[in-house]
Design an enzyme around this catalytic site. Sequence first.
Site, PDB file in Angstrom:
ATOM      1  N   HIS A  12       0.815  -1.229   0.000  1.00 48.58           N
ATOM      2  CA  HIS A  12       0.000   0.000   0.000  1.00 48.58           C
ATOM      3  C   HIS A  12       0.844   1.273   0.000  1.00 48.58           C
ATOM      4  O   HIS A  12       0.602   2.181  -0.794  1.00 48.58           O
ATOM      5  CB  HIS A  12      -0.955  -0.010   1.188  1.00 48.58           C
ATOM      6  CG  HIS A  12      -1.834  -1.208   1.191  1.00 48.58           C
ATOM      7  ND1 HIS A  12      -2.669  -1.514   0.152  1.00 48.58           N
ATOM      8  CD2 HIS A  12      -1.979  -2.226   2.088  1.00 48.58           C
ATOM      9  CE1 HIS A  12      -3.307  -2.643   0.401  1.00 48.58           C
ATOM     10  NE2 HIS A  12      -2.891  -3.101   1.569  1.00 48.58           N
ATOM     11  N   CYS A  44      -7.847  -6.239   4.807  1.00 44.97           N
ATOM     12  CA  CYS A  44      -9.177  -6.076   5.415  1.00 44.97           C
ATOM     13  C   CYS A  44     -10.192  -7.025   4.785  1.00 44.97           C
ATOM     14  O   CYS A  44     -11.216  -7.344   5.386  1.00 44.97           O
ATOM     15  CB  CYS A  44      -9.659  -4.642   5.255  1.00 44.97           C
ATOM     16  SG  CYS A  44      -9.624  -4.097   3.550  1.00 44.97           S
TER      17      CYS A  44
HETATM   18  C1  LIG Z   1      -5.975  -8.924   8.236  1.00 46.31           C
HETATM   19  C2  LIG Z   1      -5.654  -7.457   8.150  1.00 46.31           C
HETATM   20  C3  LIG Z   1      -6.681  -6.527   8.082  1.00 46.31           C
HETATM   21  C4  LIG Z   1      -6.398  -5.161   8.018  1.00 46.31           C
HETATM   22  N1  LIG Z   1      -7.433  -4.272   7.939  1.00 46.31           N
HETATM   23  C5  LIG Z   1      -7.178  -2.936   7.846  1.00 46.31           C
HETATM   24  C6  LIG Z   1      -8.248  -1.994   7.712  1.00 46.31           C
HETATM   25  O1  LIG Z   1      -9.425  -2.366   7.666  1.00 46.31           O
HETATM   26  N2  LIG Z   1      -7.932  -0.677   7.658  1.00 46.31           N
HETATM   27  C7  LIG Z   1      -6.640  -0.230   7.688  1.00 46.31           C
HETATM   28  O2  LIG Z   1      -6.403   0.978   7.588  1.00 46.31           O
HETATM   29  N3  LIG Z   1      -5.597  -1.114   7.815  1.00 46.31           N
HETATM   30  C8  LIG Z   1      -5.851  -2.438   7.900  1.00 46.31           C
HETATM   31  N4  LIG Z   1      -4.814  -3.338   8.028  1.00 46.31           N
HETATM   32  C9  LIG Z   1      -3.430  -2.820   8.148  1.00 46.31           C
HETATM   33  C10 LIG Z   1      -2.829  -2.563   6.767  1.00 46.31           C
HETATM   34  O3  LIG Z   1      -2.947  -3.710   5.975  1.00 46.31           O
HETATM   35  C11 LIG Z   1      -1.359  -2.179   6.906  1.00 46.31           C
HETATM   36  O4  LIG Z   1      -1.274  -1.024   7.697  1.00 46.31           O
HETATM   37  C12 LIG Z   1      -0.773  -1.937   5.513  1.00 46.31           C
HETATM   38  O5  LIG Z   1      -0.652  -3.161   4.844  1.00 46.31           O
HETATM   39  C13 LIG Z   1       0.587  -1.264   5.560  1.00 46.31           C
HETATM   40  O6  LIG Z   1       1.045  -1.128   4.262  1.00 46.31           O
HETATM   41  P1  LIG Z   1       2.593  -1.043   3.923  1.00 46.31           P
HETATM   42  O7  LIG Z   1       2.703  -0.951   2.428  1.00 46.31           O
HETATM   43  O8  LIG Z   1       3.232  -0.003   4.743  1.00 46.31           O
HETATM   44  O9  LIG Z   1       3.212  -2.401   4.445  1.00 46.31           O
HETATM   45  P2  LIG Z   1       2.970  -3.927   4.066  1.00 46.31           P
HETATM   46  O10 LIG Z   1       1.567  -4.151   3.687  1.00 46.31           O
HETATM   47  O11 LIG Z   1       3.535  -4.703   5.194  1.00 46.31           O
HETATM   48  O12 LIG Z   1       3.866  -4.136   2.760  1.00 46.31           O
HETATM   49  C14 LIG Z   1       5.270  -4.126   2.786  1.00 46.31           C
HETATM   50  C15 LIG Z   1       5.782  -4.681   1.479  1.00 46.31           C
HETATM   51  O13 LIG Z   1       7.204  -4.625   1.495  1.00 46.31           O
HETATM   52  C16 LIG Z   1       7.740  -5.827   0.927  1.00 46.31           C
HETATM   53  N5  LIG Z   1       9.090  -6.008   1.496  1.00 46.31           N
HETATM   54  C17 LIG Z   1       9.440  -6.053   2.804  1.00 46.31           C
HETATM   55  N6  LIG Z   1      10.772  -6.207   2.939  1.00 46.31           N
HETATM   56  C18 LIG Z   1      11.280  -6.236   1.685  1.00 46.31           C
HETATM   57  C19 LIG Z   1      12.601  -6.376   1.157  1.00 46.31           C
HETATM   58  N7  LIG Z   1      13.673  -6.472   1.953  1.00 46.31           N
HETATM   59  N8  LIG Z   1      12.735  -6.401  -0.186  1.00 46.31           N
HETATM   60  C20 LIG Z   1      11.661  -6.296  -1.014  1.00 46.31           C
HETATM   61  N9  LIG Z   1      10.409  -6.159  -0.564  1.00 46.31           N
HETATM   62  C21 LIG Z   1      10.213  -6.116   0.757  1.00 46.31           C
HETATM   63  C22 LIG Z   1       6.743  -6.903   1.351  1.00 46.31           C
HETATM   64  O14 LIG Z   1       6.816  -8.026   0.487  1.00 46.31           O
HETATM   65  C23 LIG Z   1       5.406  -6.160   1.256  1.00 46.31           C
HETATM   66  O15 LIG Z   1       4.807  -6.306  -0.004  1.00 46.31           O
HETATM   67  C24 LIG Z   1      -5.061  -4.710   8.043  1.00 46.31           C
HETATM   68  C25 LIG Z   1      -4.022  -5.658   8.089  1.00 46.31           C
HETATM   69  C26 LIG Z   1      -4.314  -7.014   8.122  1.00 46.31           C
HETATM   70  C27 LIG Z   1      -3.198  -8.012   8.135  1.00 46.31           C
END
Ligand SMILES: Cc1cc2nc3c(=O)[nH]c(=O)nc-3n(C[C@H](O)[C@H](O)[C@H](O)COP(=O)(O)OP(=O)(O)OC[C@H]3O[C@@H](n4cnc5c(N)ncnc54)[C@H](O)[C@@H]3O)c2cc1C
Length: 446
Positions: A12, A44
């Site tokens: 995201h 979610c």
């Molecule tokens: C079941 C569930 C339900 C949720 N429901 C909600 C909701 O209703 N509302 C809400 O606001 N939030 C919700 N969340 C929280 C939300 O999903 C997270 O806050 C969000 O995914 C954060 O996004 P991000 O991109 O920062 O991190 P992440 O989603 O953790 O993505 C990180 C990415 O980095 C990649 N990565 C990591 N390390 C490396 C590396 N060394 N090299 C290459 N790639 C790497 C991973 O593969 C991953 O694709 C929910 C989470 C879960 C698990």
Amino acid sequence: MPNKIIVVGANHAGTAALNTILDHYKDVDVTAFDANSNISFLGCGMALWIGGQISGPDGLFYSSKEILEGKGAKIYMETSVNSIDFDKKTVYVKDASGKDKEYSYDKLILATGSTPVGPQLPGMSLDNVQFVKLYQNAQEVIEKLGDTSIKKVAVVGGGYIGVELAEAFQRNGREVTLIDCAKTCLSAYYDEMFCKRMEKQLSDHGIHLAFEEKVERLEGNTRVEKVITDKNSYDADMVIFCVGFRPNTKLGNGQLRQFNKNGAYETDLMQQTSHPDVYAVGDCSTVYNNAIEDTDYIALATNAVRSGIIAAHNACGTELKSPGVQGSNGISIWGLNMVSTGLSLDRAKKLGFDAAATDYEDWQKAGFMEKDNYKVVIRIVYDKKTRRILGAQLCSDYDISMSIHLFSMAIQEKVTIDKLKLFDLFFLPHFNQPYNYITMAALNAE
Ligand SMILES: Cc1cc2nc3c(=O)[nH]c(=O)nc-3n(C[C@H](O)[C@H](O)[C@H](O)COP(=O)(O)OP(=O)(O)OC[C@H]3O[C@@H](n4cnc5c(N)ncnc54)[C@H](O)[C@@H]3O)c2cc1C
Ligand SMILES: NC(=O)c1ccc[n+]([C@@H]2O[C@H](COP(=O)([O-])OP(=O)(O)OC[C@H]3O[C@@H](n4cnc5c(N)ncnc54)[C@H](O)[C@@H]3O)[C@@H](O)[C@H]2O)c1
């Protein structure tokens, strides 16, 4: 403007950064690496999928390698960034075929997200002990649920994921026990009177609640059979752990300044880390919390998207400061809707605020509206000294979700409880009452 930007992690936060760069800055060479094989999975949707409230996972993705490449990015999937030389501005990756490669950058955006907390307990490696974060985790759980011998599911952690999954497994025909070491569920988001309402909703729908219990070990032969807590033992054919997230900061540990509470990359209002060419966004980074007027960690998809947009503009040379966040959130369980923003009274007091709350309960619509009229409970938390609104919580069978945005803005803009008293709120019997519960709660504030 920089020539080369590298984004590490394309879920995201990374996708938001990539889209912002691709949509606004045509001459930037942008490359992203993600260790996973998919992009933009909406976690979610996992509970809705397990609970059969949606027909499948297809709609749970809103971007892809192809979409982003169509806009001009270079996207490397199943490619882990293994290390970064922040002085040489080079990332070292292992690509999908196992080859080591290196890429240089002018600006770097870290969007490596979070990983679920995994308590170190005996029995954690037994079959059917699951975590829920990735699309693959959801797929695995759904696949296993095809086995009808899985009758009892224990969900450990009664936060947002745990409560949503408890409903989902029950809808899926399983017997569910929800275990939390805290006194109640959702205690990080709501005060006790709201948590108790959710407890009732869960137990009215057959969820067995086990609060104030600490899981000590899991037992079984190859497959998990029992969860042993400090007070009880529960039969379980599947155990789901959802006891919070931890920021994934392996790449910058010891090299970038980190938040003292959990090690997230500490960022300023531009999402810039302690290294001027490196930004951090989403679950791996901190945010500025307007309710506490300080740096905080709030893992939400909404914060991931906003921080991704902010970092992208700054990395491309357009200064953009975050207005901060309030951690607004919501949940809907068997039609019971709860939303909150900022601080609960309990948390405000724990943080040392001289805080008070004003509560009000009323019907959503005018009394003569006989259909689709529901009770609403509201609590507004404020600081007794400064009168600043610190938080709000609402609960109803009616969809009150949009009301919380008003309070989110109020906290951001440092509105006092007194300003809210005569704030102009419209009235139409189809929607609300002339003596609106928001007005009434504010008027009743001491
Ligand atoms: C079941 C569930 C339900 C949720 N429901 C909600 C909701 O209703 N509302 C809400 O606001 N939030 C919700 N969340 C929280 C939300 O999903 C997270 O806050 C969000 O995914 C954060 O996004 P991000 O991109 O920062 O991190 P992440 O989603 O953790 O993505 C990180 C990415 O980095 C990649 N990565 C990591 N390390 C490396 C590396 N060394 N090299 C290459 N790639 C790497 C991973 O593969 C991953 O694709 C929910 C989470 C879960 C698990
Ligand atoms: N609707 C939404 O906005 C939504 C939905 C799902 C997830 N999320 C976000 O995803 C993140 C992760 O969610 P989550 O539910 O894993 O975390 P959470 O912080 O919401 O809840 C974790 C729960 O686990 C409990 N806990 C902690 N350690 C425990 C232990 N050892 N044994 C038993 N219980 C324990 C805590 O008391 C808490 O109730 C959160 O930031 C959450 O806000 C948001």
